[in-house]
Scaffold this active site. Structure first.
Site, PDB file in Angstrom:
ATOM      1  N   LYS A  55       0.800  -1.222   0.000  1.00  0.00           N
ATOM      2  CA  LYS A  55       0.000   0.000   0.000  1.00  0.00           C
ATOM      3  C   LYS A  55       0.833   1.272   0.000  1.00  0.00           C
ATOM      4  O   LYS A  55       0.314   2.349  -0.238  1.00  0.00           O
ATOM      5  CB  LYS A  55      -0.981   0.002   1.184  1.00  0.00           C
ATOM      6  CG  LYS A  55      -1.969  -1.131   1.197  1.00  0.00           C
ATOM      7  CD  LYS A  55      -2.860  -1.283  -0.033  1.00  0.00           C
ATOM      8  CE  LYS A  55      -3.587  -0.042  -0.453  1.00  0.00           C
ATOM      9  NZ  LYS A  55      -4.775  -0.354  -1.303  1.00  0.00           N
ATOM     10  N   SER A 272      -2.667 -12.598   3.800  1.00  0.00           N
ATOM     11  CA  SER A 272      -3.125 -12.508   2.405  1.00  0.00           C
ATOM     12  C   SER A 272      -2.078 -13.089   1.453  1.00  0.00           C
ATOM     13  O   SER A 272      -2.415 -13.497   0.341  1.00  0.00           O
ATOM     14  CB  SER A 272      -3.501 -11.067   2.028  1.00  0.00           C
ATOM     15  OG  SER A 272      -2.368 -10.253   1.815  1.00  0.00           O
TER      16      SER A 272
HETATM   17  N1  PMP Z   1      -3.256  -7.750   1.422  1.00  0.00           N
HETATM   18  C1  PMP Z   1      -3.123  -6.937   2.471  1.00  0.00           C
HETATM   19  C2  PMP Z   1      -2.436  -7.449   3.698  1.00  0.00           C
HETATM   20  C3  PMP Z   1      -3.632  -5.630   2.400  1.00  0.00           C
HETATM   21  O1  PMP Z   1      -3.510  -4.808   3.456  1.00  0.00           O
HETATM   22  C4  PMP Z   1      -4.295  -5.201   1.226  1.00  0.00           C
HETATM   23  C5  PMP Z   1      -4.872  -3.816   1.163  1.00  0.00           C
HETATM   24  N2  PMP Z   1      -6.145  -3.733   1.792  1.00  0.00           N
HETATM   25  C6  PMP Z   1      -4.421  -6.093   0.161  1.00  0.00           C
HETATM   26  C7  PMP Z   1      -3.875  -7.356   0.301  1.00  0.00           C
HETATM   27  C8  PMP Z   1      -5.150  -5.730  -1.111  1.00  0.00           C
HETATM   28  O2  PMP Z   1      -4.603  -4.660  -1.817  1.00  0.00           O
HETATM   29  P1  PMP Z   1      -5.490  -3.682  -2.680  1.00  0.00           P
HETATM   30  O3  PMP Z   1      -6.139  -2.699  -1.752  1.00  0.00           O
HETATM   31  O4  PMP Z   1      -4.537  -3.025  -3.617  1.00  0.00           O
HETATM   32  O5  PMP Z   1      -6.524  -4.508  -3.402  1.00  0.00           O
END
Ligand code: PMP
Length: 322
Positions: A55, A272
């Protein structure tokens, strides 16, 4: 400052914090590859950004855009809703550039995250954990509608600069780092910025790349940072027609693979990333040959208080070849 672009790496000493954003390494995950060696697996190490996550790219781009448009000036407070990582990026960059930062987030974000935000001096508005990131979005909209004057509200869920940051940096980096050999791209959906930006870049410059988005399997899940679109406020920047495949990851598989990444590859990453790996492995299992690239969005330190670390690392991952 301009965000660094692959192929034009500035080797000089970084001048500001924002110069450290991007140009993250691409790591090969040999221990998770098939024995026949016909499918290579890579992870983009986004935790190597200065704020520890993917991010940083979107936050840096939105802050610079706000400054460029004259919406973010000395004395203005940066305001947004965030499940954590964007908030950390805003807080870090706000401190570096002299802006106050106010963040709406569910009260159940991990204690580590709250401590990091406090360390950077950000103000937190905690919302109902049962409402998840949607509760934080509703609260930020309410605050901004009530009194917009003190704030720059980048609105990461609606701001095209979010996905553009990835179109301009992460996409070109991946194409250069795989020397054009990438065949499958796997990334989770939060705001959708990462997937949309890189996905659109490949559509335009390497249209053979198959685009695979990752969502939690169920509305109630432990995949922090990811959104289950059917049951959430759908981010305006997310276009469901871009993906060739919209894959699902279970919380259990993600926990198991997150633990295994630590013990088998020495990579302490966030949940994630485990979710992306579960989809990457399933993808690799059904290919004849290919190069599968996954985005590993953040590091594992912020999640160390979570219970799943206490389970045995091997677990039972049933979705793939391993
Ligand atoms: N994984 C994590 C740990 C995140 O913090 C985020 C952001 N919310 C994402 C994946 C997904 O990224 P994006 O907002 O670009 O879809």
């Amino acid at each position: 400052m301009t965000l660094p672009v692959a192929g034009a790496v500035d080797q000089s000493w970084p001048r500001t914090l924002l110069d450290l954003v991007g140009n993250t390494p691409l790591l090969r995950l040999r221990r998770f590859e098939r024995a026949d060696g016909r499918v290579r697996l890579y992870a983009k190490a986004e935790w190597r950004n200065p704020g520890g996550s993917v991010k940083d790219r979107a936050a840096a781009a939105m802050i610079l855009d706000g400054e460029r448009l004259g919406l973010l000036t000395p004395g203005t407070t940066i305001l947004d809703a965030t499940s954590g990582n964007t908030g950390i990026a805003y807080a870090m960059m706000g401190a570096a550039r002299g802006y106050a930062v106010k963040l709406c987030m569910p009260s159940n974000v991990t204690p580590e995250r709250k401590r990091i935000l406090r360390a950077y001096g950000a103000e937190m508005v905690l919302t109902d954990p049962m409402e998840g990131s949607d509760g934080a979005i509703r609260e930020v909209r309410r605050l901004y509608a009530e009194d917009p004057d003190p704030y720059y509200y980048p609105d990461q869920y609606s701001n095209p600069v979010n996905w553009r940051a990835h179109y301009d940096t992460t996409g070109p980096e991946l194409l250069a780092q795989t020397e054009g050999a990438i065949t499958h791209f796997v990334a989770g959906l939060g705001t959708g910025g990462t997937f949309m930006g890189i996905g659109r870049y490949f559509r335009d410059l390497a249209p053979h790349v198959r685009l695979i988005s990752v969502q939690p399997e169920t509305a109630l899940h432990g995949l922090e940072g990811l959104k289950h679109m059917e049951s959430a406020i759908v981010p305006p920047i997310y276009d469901p027609t871009l993906a060739d495949e919209d894959a699902r990851a279970s919380t259990e598989d993600a926990y198991t693979l997150t633990r295994r990444l630590a013990t088998e590859e020495g990579l302490l990453v966030g949940i994630s990333s485990g979710a992306a790996l579960s989809v990457g492995l399933r993808t690799a299992a059904r290919l004849d040959s290919g190069v599968v690239v996954m985005i590993f969005c953040d590091g594992g330190e912020k999640y160390l208080s979570e219970r799943f670390w206490e389970e045995p690392p091997e677990g039972s991952f049933v979705g793939g070849v391993n």
